[in-house]
Scaffold this active site. Structure first.
Site, short mmCIF file in Angstrom:
data_model
loop_
_atom_site.label_atom_id
_atom_site.label_comp_id
_atom_site.label_asym_id
_atom_site.label_seq_id
_atom_site.Cartn_x
_atom_site.Cartn_y
_atom_site.Cartn_z
N TYR A 128 0.89 -4.01 2.04
CA TYR A 128 1.54 -4.31 3.31
C TYR A 128 0.63 -3.95 4.49
O TYR A 128 0.15 -4.81 5.21
CB TYR A 128 2.86 -3.53 3.42
CG TYR A 128 4.07 -4.26 2.87
CD1 TYR A 128 3.95 -5.29 1.95
CD2 TYR A 128 5.36 -3.88 3.26
CE1 TYR A 128 5.06 -5.93 1.44
CE2 TYR A 128 6.48 -4.53 2.76
CZ TYR A 128 6.33 -5.55 1.85
OH TYR A 128 7.44 -6.19 1.36
N SER A 161 -1.17 3.17 -1.56
CA SER A 161 -0.95 4.20 -2.58
C SER A 161 -1.05 3.59 -3.98
O SER A 161 -0.61 2.45 -4.21
CB SER A 161 0.43 4.84 -2.40
OG SER A 161 0.57 5.39 -1.11
N GLU A 243 13.58 1.05 -0.11
CA GLU A 243 12.74 2.24 -0.06
C GLU A 243 13.54 3.50 0.25
O GLU A 243 13.12 4.60 -0.05
CB GLU A 243 11.66 2.04 1.02
CG GLU A 243 10.55 3.04 0.97
CD GLU A 243 9.40 2.66 1.90
OE1 GLU A 243 8.29 3.16 1.69
OE2 GLU A 243 9.63 1.87 2.84
#
Length: 393
Positions: A128, A161, A243
């Site tokens: 993203y 990540s 999320e």
């Protein structure tokens, strides 16, 4: 409101607690080395992959995918945090991509990708953020063009990540030339193992760890698009809404443990005798319990703005706790235990908590963005003025 769990949920909790204890806490437990309480070097990614597959074999991955399992997902998240189990390598696939595929993916995509996530065999990362598109995600510049039965992807992502270990990545890219902002975006799925086309550059931090990476796409091939091409913004926002679901309650168990540590240090150093410090510690405790009640109240609902409110609450709370963690140590909190001439900036656990918490109000959508969302989409206030785009010559 009744925030209690059913008898069946509590029986499930007992099974989950026993399963985790047998593998992490019992004498000779096969994965005891993965708990942070054992000290030493953090476990390597191969060991963490073994744990991920153990979770998959036990049927603990994907508890929230089916209807009627939300409370069990909450129970599992809480017990996982209480056991101090290792951070999951599969968290992005399980909690972000899988629910999105169940909402927007085709049956073929669900059949292709969900089993690999559920077994712990296929690790995902999230493409993203970019150097010029973090909280303002609509500014992405990564592009993708049709290429046979797939897409050719060019661009850069950052703060990614798990990318150095991930097998696949979902990428938000601009697929309509000349489009702006939220329009003309698509969510694409691509394999990471594309030598010369996908390059991962770990970002080395001052403490020597590489938790994030930059990812470069040079003609990388994406083999799937989730939803319709050009409808990526809606799909991406659906993904982000997952999320802050049931996993938030598990995170609060970890927050409570951190608060207990700060309370113990305040008592040890005498900082708790300071009425200002005592008031701040009391406020942290009260706010944490309020966050839990709010998370339970909004769990599984489509209440507008609930995700943004939750992010604002815990981001600021954790940041203030990080500041307190160092303050209660007094002069001890300002000293660095590492060697003066080392190229690694060693810090204590309290200092690490304080430094990392500075990012809590930025990543995942900055506080400013969350407040704009609440103001504009929930309260109906006028939109914030935005600078006009320069006209093309």
């Amino acid at each position: 409101m009744d925030f209690s769990f059913s008898t069946d949920d509590e029986a499930f909790r007992a099974r989950a607690r026993q399963w985790l204890a047998e593998r992490l806490e019992a004498p000779g437990a096969p994965f005891a080395d993965l708990r942070p309480t054992t000290g030493g070097e953090p476990p390597g990614h191969r060991r963490r992959l073994e744990w991920e597959r153990e979770l998959g074999a036990g049927g603990w991955i994907g508890l929230g995918w089916a209807e009627g399992t939300l409370t069990r997902q909450v129970v599992w998240a809480e017990e996982y945090a209480r056991a101090q189990a290792p951070a999951s390598l599969g968290v992005v696939g399980e909690h972000l991509l899988a629910p999105t595929l169940l909402r927007h993916g085709s049956p073929a995509q669900q059949q292709r990708f969900l089993p690999g996530i559920a077994s712990g065999e296929e690790i995902w990362c999230q493409g993203y953020s970019e150097p010029g598109a973090g909280s303002d995600l609509a500014s992405v510049r990564t592009t993708a063009a049709p290429d046979g039965d797939g897409w050719r992807v060019d661009g850069q992502k950052t703060w990614t990540s798990l990318s150095q270990w991930a097998h696949r990545c979902f990428v938000l890219a601009r697929t309509e030339p000349g489009s702006h902002r939220h329009h003309g975006l698509s969510l694409l799925l691509l394999p990471m193992d594309q030598p010369g086309r996908v390059e991962v550059r770990p970002i080395r931090q001052l403490d020597g760890h590489c938790d994030f990476s930059e990812v470069f796409f040079d003609g990388a091939r994406a083999d799937h698009v989730v939803g319709r091409p050009g409808d990526g913004w809606r799909v991406a926002m659906t993904l982000l809404s997952f999320e802050r679901g049931a996993g938030m309650l598990g995170r609060q168990i970890g927050f409570a443990r951190e608060l207990d540590t700060v309370l113990a240090e305040a008592a040890r150093t005498g900082a708790a005798d300071d009425p200002v410090v005592r008031e701040r510690l009391t406020r942290q405790w009260a706010e944490l319990h309020t966050m839990r009640c709010n998370a339970l109240r909004t769990l599984g609902t489509a209440e507008p703005g609930s995700a943004a409110v939750a992010k604002l609450l815990w981001g600021g709370w954790h940041q203030r706790l990080g500041e307190l963690a160092v303050r209660v140590l007094g002069p001890e909190g300002a000293t660095v235990p590492g060697h003066l001439h080392s190229d690694v900036y060693a810090v204590t656990e309290a200092q690490q908590r304080m430094l990392f918490s500075r990012a809590d109000t930025v990543y995942g959508g900055s506080d400013q963005i969350q407040r704009n969302l609440i103001a504009e989409r929930v309260l109906g206030l006028p939109r914030e003025p935005r600078p006009a785009r320069p006209q093309r010559p």
